[in-house]
Design an enzyme around this catalytic site. Structure first.
Site, PDB file in Angstrom:
ATOM      1  N   ASP A  45       0.864  -1.183   0.000  1.00 34.74           N
ATOM      2  CA  ASP A  45       0.000   0.000   0.000  1.00 34.74           C
ATOM      3  C   ASP A  45       0.896   1.227   0.000  1.00 34.74           C
ATOM      4  O   ASP A  45       2.055   1.182   0.450  1.00 34.74           O
ATOM      5  CB  ASP A  45      -0.931   0.017   1.214  1.00 34.74           C
ATOM      6  CG  ASP A  45      -2.067   1.019   1.047  1.00 34.74           C
ATOM      7  OD1 ASP A  45      -2.372   1.367  -0.114  1.00 34.74           O
ATOM      8  OD2 ASP A  45      -2.639   1.456   2.053  1.00 34.74           O
ATOM      9  N   GLY A  46       0.372   2.316  -0.519  1.00 33.64           N
ATOM     10  CA  GLY A  46       1.141   3.555  -0.543  1.00 33.64           C
ATOM     11  C   GLY A  46       0.235   4.738  -0.776  1.00 33.64           C
ATOM     12  O   GLY A  46      -0.909   4.586  -1.225  1.00 33.64           O
ATOM     13  N   GLU A  99       2.270   3.722  -4.561  1.00 38.53           N
ATOM     14  CA  GLU A  99       1.709   2.390  -4.809  1.00 38.53           C
ATOM     15  C   GLU A  99       2.695   1.549  -5.626  1.00 38.53           C
ATOM     16  O   GLU A  99       2.893   0.357  -5.345  1.00 38.53           O
ATOM     17  CB  GLU A  99       0.364   2.509  -5.550  1.00 38.53           C
ATOM     18  CG  GLU A  99      -0.740   3.199  -4.774  1.00 38.53           C
ATOM     19  CD  GLU A  99      -1.399   2.307  -3.727  1.00 38.53           C
ATOM     20  OE1 GLU A  99      -0.874   1.213  -3.441  1.00 38.53           O
ATOM     21  OE2 GLU A  99      -2.447   2.717  -3.194  1.00 38.53           O
ATOM     22  N   ASP A 138      -4.227  -2.517  -3.466  1.00 32.09           N
ATOM     23  CA  ASP A 138      -5.538  -1.886  -3.623  1.00 32.09           C
ATOM     24  C   ASP A 138      -5.517  -0.807  -4.700  1.00 32.09           C
ATOM     25  O   ASP A 138      -6.444  -0.005  -4.816  1.00 32.09           O
ATOM     26  CB  ASP A 138      -6.045  -1.313  -2.289  1.00 32.09           C
ATOM     27  CG  ASP A 138      -5.150  -0.208  -1.740  1.00 32.09           C
ATOM     28  OD1 ASP A 138      -4.236   0.247  -2.452  1.00 32.09           O
ATOM     29  OD2 ASP A 138      -5.345   0.192  -0.576  1.00 32.09           O
TER      30      ASP A 138
END
Length: 233
Positions: free
Chosen positions: A14-15, A52, A74
């Site tokens: 995630d980012g 991301e 995501d």
């Protein structure tokens, strides 16, 4: 001779950046046979999409031997660009889009495609902030990076800011402007016949034309309102 099985590793990522663009961070989790390693990093100025991407790149680059890697992210931007083949097409087109501008974040896409080729990688999209345990943990790690004291400079994003015009769509406004597809100077052309449909409120008096690749461009300056006289015959 016994052939050693290729390890199967799970990679969760995630980012994000706050604001976007702004300070950013990513979180990465590697899982293998019940063992788990966590990583995070923060950046002074970056974007959501770059973080991301970096989360995935960082995790893959940490793997020391060829592996089957299942990535969970995501980010539709990351997952679809790989799974639908968009990134490979960008690479084949030398990181240039059809309209002549460069692909955003191509520095990271190059890096990601390079490391993917070392492994057998599949990507899976997971819904963010929906209770997925590892995704929630990666979000927590990304925030640790985002708020850390020793944030890194995102050199790729800084380079983008210096050359931003190369990433923006080329404007076609007047005769002589370069074609978006082949960089040939455009010429002005007037339609031989003008057909105006019922209820049509405007038409184009002329258009710009590329004599090389035959591309046509409708420009605002050529726009004309339909008058009563235009509808008489």
């Amino acid at each position: 001779m016994e052939i050693k099985a290729i390890p199967h590793i799970e990679l969760f990522t995630d980012g994000g950046a706050e604001p976007n663009p702004g300070k950013g961070g990513f979180g990465t989790i590697l899982k293998y046979k019940g063992r788990q390693k966590e990583f995070f990093a923060g950046y002074e100025l970056t974007t959501n999409n770059r973080m991301e991407l970096m989360a995935v790149i960082f995790g893959l680059e940490k793997i020391k031997t060829k592996a089957k890697v299942t990535v969970y992210s995501d980010s539709k931007y990351v997952v679809d660009s790989i799974e639908k083949g968009w990134a490979e097409n960008w690479e084949k087109n030398n990181w240039t889009k059809k309209k002549g501008n460069l692909v955003l974040n191509n520095d990271l896409w190059k890096r990601l495609l390079t490391v993917i080729k070392k492994h057998e990688v599949t990507f899976n999209w997971v819904k963010g902030h929906a209770g997925h345990v590892e995704n929630e943990r990666c979000d927590y790690l990304a925030n640790l990076g985002k708020n850390s004291e020793d944030k890194i400079k995102d050199e790729g994003y800084l380079d983008y800011l210096e050359h931003i015009e190369d990433y923006q769509e080329k404007s076609i406004e007047k005769e002589g402007d370069l074609c978006r597809k082949c960089n040939t100077p455009t010429v002005k052309k007037t339609p031989k016949k003008r057909k105006i449909k019922p209820n049509q409120s405007f038409y184009f008096e002329y258009y710009l034309y590329c004599p090389n690749c035959k591309a046509m461009y409708m420009v605002e300056d050529a726009k004309r309102d339909v008058s009563d006289e235009d509808t008489l015959f």
